[in-house]
Motif scaffolding. Structure first.
Motif, PDB file in Angstrom:
ATOM      1  N   LYS A 149       0.847  -1.197   0.000  1.00  0.00           N
ATOM      2  CA  LYS A 149       0.000   0.000   0.000  1.00  0.00           C
ATOM      3  C   LYS A 149       0.883   1.247   0.000  1.00  0.00           C
ATOM      4  O   LYS A 149       1.993   1.234   0.516  1.00  0.00           O
ATOM      5  N   ARG A 150       0.363   2.316  -0.560  1.00  0.00           N
ATOM      6  CA  ARG A 150       1.036   3.608  -0.565  1.00  0.00           C
ATOM      7  C   ARG A 150       0.263   4.609   0.296  1.00  0.00           C
ATOM      8  O   ARG A 150      -0.960   4.612   0.315  1.00  0.00           O
ATOM      9  N   THR A 151       1.012   5.443   0.996  1.00  0.00           N
ATOM     10  CA  THR A 151       0.384   6.424   1.897  1.00  0.00           C
ATOM     11  C   THR A 151      -0.012   7.691   1.164  1.00  0.00           C
ATOM     12  O   THR A 151      -0.818   8.478   1.676  1.00  0.00           O
ATOM     13  N   GLY A 152       0.574   7.926  -0.009  1.00  0.00           N
ATOM     14  CA  GLY A 152       0.332   9.171  -0.723  1.00  0.00           C
ATOM     15  C   GLY A 152       1.269  10.286  -0.306  1.00  0.00           C
ATOM     16  O   GLY A 152       1.275  11.359  -0.919  1.00  0.00           O
ATOM     17  N   LYS A 153       2.074  10.059   0.710  1.00  0.00           N
ATOM     18  CA  LYS A 153       3.031  11.065   1.167  1.00  0.00           C
ATOM     19  C   LYS A 153       4.277  11.054   0.283  1.00  0.00           C
ATOM     20  O   LYS A 153       4.753   9.995  -0.137  1.00  0.00           O
ATOM     21  N   LYS A 154       4.818  12.254   0.027  1.00  0.00           N
ATOM     22  CA  LYS A 154       5.999  12.399  -0.827  1.00  0.00           C
ATOM     23  C   LYS A 154       7.188  12.852   0.021  1.00  0.00           C
ATOM     24  O   LYS A 154       7.071  13.823   0.777  1.00  0.00           O
ATOM     25  N   VAL A 155       8.293  12.133  -0.134  1.00  0.00           N
ATOM     26  CA  VAL A 155       9.514  12.469   0.593  1.00  0.00           C
ATOM     27  C   VAL A 155      10.653  12.646  -0.402  1.00  0.00           C
ATOM     28  O   VAL A 155      10.855  11.797  -1.280  1.00  0.00           O
ATOM     29  N   GLY A 175       5.720   2.772   2.664  1.00  0.00           N
ATOM     30  CA  GLY A 175       4.674   3.095   1.706  1.00  0.00           C
ATOM     31  C   GLY A 175       4.696   4.510   1.173  1.00  0.00           C
ATOM     32  O   GLY A 175       3.800   4.907   0.423  1.00  0.00           O
ATOM     33  N   HIS A 176       5.697   5.304   1.544  1.00  0.00           N
ATOM     34  CA  HIS A 176       5.765   6.669   1.026  1.00  0.00           C
ATOM     35  C   HIS A 176       6.403   6.682  -0.365  1.00  0.00           C
ATOM     36  O   HIS A 176       7.183   5.789  -0.716  1.00  0.00           O
ATOM     37  N   TRP A 177       6.071   7.711  -1.136  1.00  0.00           N
ATOM     38  CA  TRP A 177       6.715   7.907  -2.433  1.00  0.00           C
ATOM     39  C   TRP A 177       8.026   8.648  -2.204  1.00  0.00           C
ATOM     40  O   TRP A 177       8.039   9.768  -1.712  1.00  0.00           O
ATOM     41  N   VAL A 178       9.138   8.009  -2.561  1.00  0.00           N
ATOM     42  CA  VAL A 178      10.456   8.561  -2.262  1.00  0.00           C
ATOM     43  C   VAL A 178      11.198   8.897  -3.550  1.00  0.00           C
ATOM     44  O   VAL A 178      11.303   8.063  -4.460  1.00  0.00           O
ATOM     45  N   THR A 179      11.711  10.123  -3.602  1.00  0.00           N
ATOM     46  CA  THR A 179      12.564  10.549  -4.705  1.00  0.00           C
ATOM     47  C   THR A 179      13.919  10.944  -4.134  1.00  0.00           C
ATOM     48  O   THR A 179      13.984  11.732  -3.188  1.00  0.00           O
ATOM     49  N   VAL A 180      14.962  10.389  -4.703  1.00  0.00           N
ATOM     50  CA  VAL A 180      16.326  10.675  -4.247  1.00  0.00           C
ATOM     51  C   VAL A 180      17.016  11.548  -5.286  1.00  0.00           C
ATOM     52  O   VAL A 180      17.081  11.197  -6.470  1.00  0.00           O
ATOM     53  N   TYR A 181      17.540  12.677  -4.828  1.00  0.00           N
ATOM     54  CA  TYR A 181      18.248  13.608  -5.713  1.00  0.00           C
ATOM     55  C   TYR A 181      19.747  13.480  -5.497  1.00  0.00           C
ATOM     56  O   TYR A 181      20.233  13.502  -4.356  1.00  0.00           O
ATOM     57  N   GLU A 182      20.481  13.340  -6.594  1.00  0.00           N
ATOM     58  CA  GLU A 182      21.929  13.152  -6.544  1.00  0.00           C
ATOM     59  C   GLU A 182      22.600  14.115  -7.526  1.00  0.00           C
ATOM     60  O   GLU A 182      22.229  14.149  -8.704  1.00  0.00           O
ATOM     61  N   LYS A 183      23.568  14.881  -7.036  1.00  0.00           N
ATOM     62  CA  LYS A 183      24.234  15.839  -7.921  1.00  0.00           C
ATOM     63  C   LYS A 183      25.208  15.160  -8.886  1.00  0.00           C
ATOM     64  O   LYS A 183      25.548  15.725  -9.927  1.00  0.00           O
ATOM     65  N   GLY A 184      25.657  13.952  -8.568  1.00  0.00           N
ATOM     66  CA  GLY A 184      26.554  13.227  -9.452  1.00  0.00           C
ATOM     67  C   GLY A 184      25.805  12.587 -10.609  1.00  0.00           C
ATOM     68  O   GLY A 184      24.571  12.596 -10.668  1.00  0.00           O
ATOM     69  N   ASP A 185      26.579  12.009 -11.520  1.00  0.00           N
ATOM     70  CA  ASP A 185      25.953  11.414 -12.701  1.00  0.00           C
ATOM     71  C   ASP A 185      25.452  10.002 -12.462  1.00  0.00           C
ATOM     72  O   ASP A 185      24.787   9.422 -13.322  1.00  0.00           O
ATOM     73  N   ALA A 479      14.624   7.790   9.018  1.00  0.00           N
ATOM     74  CA  ALA A 479      13.435   7.278   8.337  1.00  0.00           C
ATOM     75  C   ALA A 479      12.304   7.041   9.329  1.00  0.00           C
ATOM     76  O   ALA A 479      11.144   7.385   9.061  1.00  0.00           O
ATOM     77  N   GLN A 480      12.652   6.460  10.474  1.00  0.00           N
ATOM     78  CA  GLN A 480      11.616   6.208  11.468  1.00  0.00           C
ATOM     79  C   GLN A 480      11.002   7.516  11.977  1.00  0.00           C
ATOM     80  O   GLN A 480       9.779   7.643  12.108  1.00  0.00           O
ATOM     81  N   LYS A 481      11.852   8.505  12.251  1.00  0.00           N
ATOM     82  CA  LYS A 481      11.352   9.776  12.782  1.00  0.00           C
ATOM     83  C   LYS A 481      10.552  10.527  11.721  1.00  0.00           C
ATOM     84  O   LYS A 481       9.533  11.159  12.029  1.00  0.00           O
ATOM     85  N   CYS A 482      11.002  10.449  10.473  1.00  0.00           N
ATOM     86  CA  CYS A 482      10.264  11.102   9.392  1.00  0.00           C
ATOM     87  C   CYS A 482       8.903  10.420   9.186  1.00  0.00           C
ATOM     88  O   CYS A 482       7.884  11.087   8.986  1.00  0.00           O
ATOM     89  N   ASP A 483       8.880   9.101   9.254  1.00  0.00           N
ATOM     90  CA  ASP A 483       7.631   8.346   9.117  1.00  0.00           C
ATOM     91  C   ASP A 483       6.651   8.726  10.223  1.00  0.00           C
ATOM     92  O   ASP A 483       5.452   8.922   9.981  1.00  0.00           O
ATOM     93  N   ARG A 484       7.172   8.858  11.436  1.00  0.00           N
ATOM     94  CA  ARG A 484       6.316   9.247  12.566  1.00  0.00           C
ATOM     95  C   ARG A 484       5.771  10.664  12.363  1.00  0.00           C
ATOM     96  O   ARG A 484       4.605  10.951  12.677  1.00  0.00           O
ATOM     97  N   PHE A 485       6.627  11.556  11.840  1.00  0.00           N
ATOM     98  CA  PHE A 485       6.199  12.929  11.551  1.00  0.00           C
ATOM     99  C   PHE A 485       5.066  12.949  10.525  1.00  0.00           C
ATOM    100  O   PHE A 485       4.093  13.706  10.647  1.00  0.00           O
ATOM    101  N   LEU A 486       5.183  12.078   9.514  1.00  0.00           N
ATOM    102  CA  LEU A 486       4.190  12.077   8.436  1.00  0.00           C
ATOM    103  C   LEU A 486       2.882  11.395   8.842  1.00  0.00           C
ATOM    104  O   LEU A 486       1.806  11.825   8.419  1.00  0.00           O
ATOM    105  N   MET A 487       2.976  10.337   9.653  1.00  0.00           N
ATOM    106  CA  MET A 487       1.809   9.503   9.921  1.00  0.00           C
ATOM    107  C   MET A 487       1.301   9.573  11.355  1.00  0.00           C
ATOM    108  O   MET A 487       0.222   9.075  11.651  1.00  0.00           O
ATOM    109  N   GLY A 488       2.099  10.143  12.267  1.00  0.00           N
ATOM    110  CA  GLY A 488       1.709  10.176  13.674  1.00  0.00           C
ATOM    111  C   GLY A 488       2.150   8.948  14.442  1.00  0.00           C
ATOM    112  O   GLY A 488       2.032   8.899  15.662  1.00  0.00           O
ATOM    113  N   TYR A 489       2.675   7.950  13.758  1.00  0.00           N
ATOM    114  CA  TYR A 489       3.193   6.727  14.372  1.00  0.00           C
ATOM    115  C   TYR A 489       4.163   6.103  13.364  1.00  0.00           C
ATOM    116  O   TYR A 489       4.249   6.515  12.195  1.00  0.00           O
TER     117      TYR A 489
END
Length: 494
Positions: A149-155, A175-185, A479-489
């Motif tokens: 399942k996906r939460t619909g939250k974007k990180v 279940g969050h949508w995660v995009t990783v930005y990298e300055k390298g190639d 990740a755990q703290k960010c997940d708690r921030f987004l979902m409350g748990y």
């Protein structure tokens, strides 16, 4: 505990690496694995002690003691002894997202705190870990496992090094949508360009795992620097949370006479250019040591990697200057178990240099005082002096030059491998982030939150230059703290 008397019956055994003079002819990994029966015996050496220190992950005297990601070491040692490889892999993955990385590049503080190591050689924990995960890949057990399942939250995760990858992997599991930005190639950060291919194969090991992460739903955007290509303000607005894992890439310089001469480079520039030339099959931009006398200033893993890379280039000579004293052969009295053992080691690069040139290239308690150039502005020599460590008026140890120990070492290539001072400040200043006294992002360890509500920080940009395994620890923690921030748990483990 599979064999209660295993530690009495079997001696410590590691696989024999490819010979130094053979392996320096290419950029392939050179560590091998033990036959399964031998590896079972090594697993049997684990005592399953009542209070195992190997997976505690504590800081003692400023250094790691035990495993920072809290690997369940006694459990998978026992499973390997009993031949239960798939179960061992499952236990390994419970605490470690990328054991193929730590099994290759971690300095194994777990072995330094092994209870058996009090009076015997410790269990070969690192080699067993690497064998488990490599066997798992060979058997096809490591596959993409996207969330149901996906939460619909974007990180947005800024930086695809060790901390960024582990944070992204965990948040994607939630279940969050995660995009990783990298300055390298290429994705991977330090894992891709900071560690040479012979220690960590980029295509066979790093990109193999990246592809699985992509199949699980993580999006990687390379050649993109936040703050330049995409504004930090827009990134924060477009995502429910942002995690900064930008590392500590500001190198320590050596501002002595002659520093502006050609042929003097930071170690990471040298290593990055080499790996990029190797992967692109294009020597353009390569900083070559071929046919040159090389002087490397600084020790540690980065200095060792510069030695191994220079030898593979075909350097004429290589010298490594280490300002600290030579470590003792055995633990000193002020370095008791379970502290990380600060003892003399001949690492792979020094072993290769010794095989080619006849001796360990390191000169201890020695520092550079001047770079000498030729008539064309190129470096041609390094002036050095030996130092003695003494306490100053404030009680701190400082290096004092010893008169009469001056030397001049020929050098057409000088590599500065003296560590890092903190993260690059451009993005921090643009975002207006609060910093600590060392110019790192100020973010509490308990929750990794910065001075901006939905922005988190983890890894070297928060704690300062440290081990890859600590970055993995922080990635999982943030990740755990960010997940708690987004979902409350959060159901994610630390």
């Amino acid at each position: 505990m599979g064999k209660p008397t295993g530690f009495l019956e079997f001696a410590r055994e590691l696989p024999v690496d490819k010979p130094p003079l053979e392996r320096i002819k290419n950029w392939d990994e050179f560590h091998l694995h033990l036959p399964e029966e031998n590896l079972k015996n090594q697993g049997a050496r684990c005592m399953d002690c009542g209070t195992p220190f190997c997976h505690t992950g504590e800081l003692i005297s400023g250094m790691a003691s035990g495993c920072p990601v809290n690997n369940l070491i006694p459990e998978w040692n026992d499973l390997i002894y009993r031949g239960l490889w798939e179960e061992a892999l499952e236990r390994l993955h419970k605490t470690n997202n990328f054991p193929e990385f730590t099994g290759r590049v971690c300095p194994a503080p777990c072995e330094g705190s092994c209870v058996l190591g009090i009076n015997n050689p410790p269990v070969t924990i690192k080699n067993i870990e690497c064998s488990i995960i490599d066997h798992g890949w060979e058997q096809g057990w490591v596959t993409a496992n996207p969330p149901e399942k996906r939460t619909g939250k974007k990180v947005a995760v800024v930086g695809s090094g060790p901390a960024g990858l582990s944070a992204a992997a965990q948040l994607n599991k939630a279940g969050h949508w995660v995009t990783v930005y990298e300055k390298g190639d290429r994705p991977g950060g330090l894992l891709m360009y900071g560690i040479p291919n012979m220690k960590l194969d980029k295509e066979k090991v790093v990109m193999r795992r990246i592809k699985v992460l992509e199949e699980e739903g993580i999006k990687f955007i390379c050649n993109t620097e936040i703050g330049k290509d995409i504004s930090a303000e827009a990134l924060v607005k477009e995502n429910d949370a942002v995690i900064l894992c930008i590392g500590a890439g500001k190198p320590r310089d050596l501002p002595i006479e002659g520093r502006n001469l050609n042929g003097i480079h930071f170690a990471m520039d040298f290593l990055t250019a080499n790996t990029k030339a190797l992967l692109d099959a294009n020597p353009e931009g390569l900083i070559s040591a071929q046919g040159k006398d090389v002087v490397i200033i600084g020790g540690g893993d980065t200095g060792t990697d510069c030695v191994g890379t220079s030898v593979r280039h075909g350097c004429t000579a290589v010298t490594q200057l280490e300002i600290m004293p030579k470590p003792p052969e055995m633990r000193a009295k002020n370095n008791p178990w379970p502290e990380y053992p600060k003892i003399y080691r001949l690492d792979y690069g020094q072993e290769e240099a010794a095989a080619k040139f006849g001796d360990d290239p390191r000169f201890y308690t020695t520092t550079a005082t001047k770079f000498e150039g030729d008539d064309h502005g190129n470096v041609k020599a390094v002036h050095t002096v030996q130092v003695e460590w003494q306490r100053n008026q404030d009680g701190r140890f400082i290096p004092n030059p010893i008169e009469g120990t001056e030397k001049v070492i020929p050098a057409q290539l000088v590599l500065l491998a003296m560590g890092f001072l903190g993260p690059e400040q451009f993005l921090l200043d643009q975002m207006g982030l609060e910093k600590d006294h060392r110019s790192n992002i100020k973010a509490d360890y308990d929750d990794y939150t910065t001075s901006i509500a939905n922005v988190f920080a983890a890894g070297d940009c928060r704690r300062g230059q440290s081990l890859v395994v600590w970055a993995f620890n922080e990635g999982r923690g943030v990740a755990q703290k960010c997940d708690r921030f987004l979902m409350g748990y959060s159901d994610l483990p630390n």
